[in-house]
Scaffold this motif. Structure first.
Motif, mmCIF file in Angstrom:
data_model
loop_
_atom_site.group_PDB
_atom_site.id
_atom_site.type_symbol
_atom_site.label_atom_id
_atom_site.label_comp_id
_atom_site.label_asym_id
_atom_site.label_seq_id
_atom_site.Cartn_x
_atom_site.Cartn_y
_atom_site.Cartn_z
ATOM 1 N N THR A 91 0.900 -1.289 -0.065
ATOM 2 C CA THR A 91 0.072 0.064 0.090
ATOM 3 C C THR A 91 0.845 1.194 0.110
ATOM 4 O O THR A 91 2.058 1.362 0.548
ATOM 5 N N LEU A 92 0.507 2.119 -0.898
ATOM 6 C CA LEU A 92 1.198 3.472 -0.758
ATOM 7 C C LEU A 92 0.979 4.461 0.225
ATOM 8 O O LEU A 92 1.683 5.214 0.643
ATOM 9 N N ASP A 93 -0.254 4.042 0.848
ATOM 10 C CA ASP A 93 -0.674 4.935 2.315
ATOM 11 C C ASP A 93 -1.176 4.083 3.219
ATOM 12 O O ASP A 93 -2.466 3.776 3.255
ATOM 13 N N PRO A 94 -0.258 3.351 4.127
ATOM 14 C CA PRO A 94 -0.742 2.486 5.336
ATOM 15 C C PRO A 94 -1.780 3.158 6.087
ATOM 16 O O PRO A 94 -2.740 2.345 6.484
ATOM 17 N N ALA A 95 -2.133 4.448 6.010
ATOM 18 C CA ALA A 95 -3.230 4.948 6.959
ATOM 19 C C ALA A 95 -4.477 5.100 6.053
ATOM 20 O O ALA A 95 -5.470 5.669 6.745
ATOM 21 N N ALA A 96 -4.500 4.795 4.704
ATOM 22 C CA ALA A 96 -5.719 4.829 4.167
ATOM 23 C C ALA A 96 -5.694 3.774 2.691
ATOM 24 O O ALA A 96 -5.403 4.182 1.703
ATOM 25 N N THR A 97 -5.686 2.563 3.320
ATOM 26 C CA THR A 97 -5.617 1.496 2.249
ATOM 27 C C THR A 97 -6.759 1.165 1.782
ATOM 28 O O THR A 97 -7.656 0.818 2.521
ATOM 29 N N ILE A 132 -18.551 -3.589 -1.567
ATOM 30 C CA ILE A 132 -18.513 -2.481 -0.436
ATOM 31 C C ILE A 132 -17.096 -2.158 -0.727
ATOM 32 O O ILE A 132 -16.137 -2.899 -0.526
ATOM 33 N N ASP A 133 -16.741 -0.935 -0.691
ATOM 34 C CA ASP A 133 -15.293 -0.481 -0.684
ATOM 35 C C ASP A 133 -15.010 0.377 0.577
ATOM 36 O O ASP A 133 -16.037 1.292 1.271
ATOM 37 N N LEU A 134 -14.092 0.245 1.329
ATOM 38 C CA LEU A 134 -13.722 0.951 2.447
ATOM 39 C C LEU A 134 -12.292 1.518 2.383
ATOM 40 O O LEU A 134 -11.315 0.977 1.596
ATOM 41 N N ARG A 135 -11.675 2.412 3.273
ATOM 42 C CA ARG A 135 -10.240 2.571 3.389
ATOM 43 C C ARG A 135 -9.979 2.525 4.891
ATOM 44 O O ARG A 135 -10.617 2.836 5.761
ATOM 45 N N VAL A 136 -8.917 1.357 5.031
ATOM 46 C CA VAL A 136 -8.687 1.090 6.410
ATOM 47 C C VAL A 136 -6.917 1.373 6.641
ATOM 48 O O VAL A 136 -6.141 1.661 5.851
ATOM 49 N N ARG A 137 -6.568 1.304 8.014
ATOM 50 C CA ARG A 137 -5.319 1.395 8.413
ATOM 51 C C ARG A 137 -4.717 0.198 8.548
ATOM 52 O O ARG A 137 -5.122 -0.812 9.073
ATOM 53 N N SER A 184 3.325 -0.518 7.077
ATOM 54 C CA SER A 184 3.926 -0.158 8.249
ATOM 55 C C SER A 184 3.469 1.054 8.554
ATOM 56 O O SER A 184 3.279 2.184 7.956
ATOM 57 N N GLY A 185 2.953 1.234 9.832
ATOM 58 C CA GLY A 185 2.806 2.363 10.499
ATOM 59 C C GLY A 185 1.160 3.053 10.232
ATOM 60 O O GLY A 185 1.345 4.368 10.626
ATOM 61 N N GLY A 186 0.523 2.396 9.687
ATOM 62 C CA GLY A 186 -0.917 3.151 9.309
ATOM 63 C C GLY A 186 -1.549 3.445 10.727
ATOM 64 O O GLY A 186 -2.489 4.365 10.621
ATOM 65 N N CYS A 187 -1.615 2.966 11.705
ATOM 66 C CA CYS A 187 -2.368 3.120 12.999
ATOM 67 C C CYS A 187 -1.510 4.268 13.753
ATOM 68 O O CYS A 187 -2.309 5.071 14.583
ATOM 69 N N SER A 188 -0.106 4.557 13.335
ATOM 70 C CA SER A 188 0.370 5.797 14.311
ATOM 71 C C SER A 188 0.849 6.793 13.189
ATOM 72 O O SER A 188 1.226 7.893 13.715
ATOM 73 N N ALA A 189 0.127 6.856 11.893
ATOM 74 C CA ALA A 189 0.481 7.943 11.136
ATOM 75 C C ALA A 189 0.186 9.129 11.623
ATOM 76 O O ALA A 189 -1.138 9.304 12.226
ATOM 77 N N ALA A 190 0.557 10.332 11.284
ATOM 78 C CA ALA A 190 0.496 11.637 11.781
ATOM 79 C C ALA A 190 -0.857 12.042 11.247
ATOM 80 O O ALA A 190 -1.327 11.700 9.925
ATOM 81 N N PRO A 191 -1.981 12.708 11.742
ATOM 82 C CA PRO A 191 -3.185 13.216 11.126
ATOM 83 C C PRO A 191 -2.863 14.218 9.907
ATOM 84 O O PRO A 191 -1.714 14.706 9.679
ATOM 85 N N SER A 192 -3.854 13.989 8.843
ATOM 86 C CA SER A 192 -3.349 14.574 7.541
ATOM 87 C C SER A 192 -3.350 16.222 7.793
ATOM 88 O O SER A 192 -3.894 16.747 8.603
ATOM 89 N N ALA A 193 -2.384 16.812 6.979
ATOM 90 C CA ALA A 193 -2.109 18.180 7.063
ATOM 91 C C ALA A 193 -3.333 18.764 6.607
ATOM 92 O O ALA A 193 -3.795 20.111 6.932
#
Length: 275
Positions: free
Chosen positions: A72-78, A121-126, A154-163
């Motif tokens: 995944t390119l974005d572990p916080a929004a897979t 059903i589509d979702l985005r997950v950490r 790696s790190g999707g649950c601890s990724a910083a909030p989006s700017a």
């Protein structure tokens, strides 16, 4: 139940939390026979708790399959897509989404209304680290089917909030397809996991997430979902069918601080504020 703190099930539901239909991509991996992964992570604990020793099918990809990117390119929004094939739409009453190696592995419990022909059903997950992501479906006649896919992250649950975070909490946007056979719903919400650090203060950010979603249309419930910290910031869910959705469609959502959000799509091309 103590399986790395899966979120508690508090009510009977009919579909997923973040409403997102159709998130597949060119690098999506279709889940295949996952028997090699079926005994790993939180699943070992959660299987007997939820399903006892009941038989779970893992072969028929034509009935149900799971798609997610291998890397995944974005572990916080897979992006994650559940496809329901021939004989499945309208016959599945519940789907549990489990991310084995997340700190809260039970990402969503989705209840589907009998007879409602939802195909996707589509979702985005950490995704916190490399893991098996599995969907377990129960049909109206009690049959169980599971499909899994491996995601390297790696790190999707601890990724910083989006700017880009900001705007009004609970703002809702609808994005229908031109033929109205699919509808994406997004809720502006930080969906803090409890594992993030405020980049300005250095303090831990307390968990604050959408915990329940109800989607209704045509005078009946389409689905409900209990969700938790494994759902991405600004929760989004998309549902798709082989027929046009009947307007109006209403979403009702509740978060972990008991804030309530609701909005209705009346059949226009799109409404709600941008995310």
């Amino acid at each position: 139940l103590n399986c790395s703190n899966p979120h508690p099930r508090t009510r009977r539901l009919a579909m997923p939390l973040t409403l997102l239909f159709g998130l597949g991509g060119s690098d999506a991996v279709i889940a295949q026979d996952s028997s090699a992964l079926a005994s790993t992570g939180a699943w070992q604990c959660m299987r007997p708790h939820f399903y006892g020793d009941r038989e779970i099918g893992e072969v028929d990809e034509k009935f149900m399959r799971v798609e997610a990117p291998l890397t995944t390119l974005d572990p916080a929004a897979t992006p994650l897509t559940l496809h329901f094939g021939e004989g499945a739409p309208g016959t599945i009453k519940q789907v549990r989404l489990i991310i084995d190696h997340n700190p809260s592995p039970l990402a969503a419990t989705i209840d589907l209304e009998q007879g409602v022909p939802i195909d996707e059903i589509d979702l985005r997950v950490r995704i916190d680290r490399a893991t098996s992501v599995r969907a377990i479906a129960e049909t109206n006649d009690g049959r169980l089917e599971m499909r899994s896919v491996w995601v390297d992250a790696s790190g999707g649950c601890s990724a910083a909030p989006s700017a880009a975070a900001g705007g009004k909490l609970g703002e809702i946007r609808f994005r229908p397809s031109p033929d109205a056979k699919s509808l994406q719903v997004s809720i502006r919400h930080p969906n803090h996991s409890g594992f993030q650090i405020d980049p300005r203060s250095g303090d831990a950010i307390p968990p604050h997430y959408v915990s329940h979603i109800r989607l209704s249309g045509g005078g009946k419930t389409l689905l409900e979902a209990d969700t938790g910290i494994s759902i991405s910031e600004n929760p989004t869910i998309r549902i798709a069918s082989d027929r046009a959705l009947t307007a109006p469609v209403t979403i009702d959502a509740v978060d972990s601080q008991q804030a309530h959000f609701t909005s209705t799509w009346n059949g226009s091309a799109a409404n709600g504020g941008g995310l």
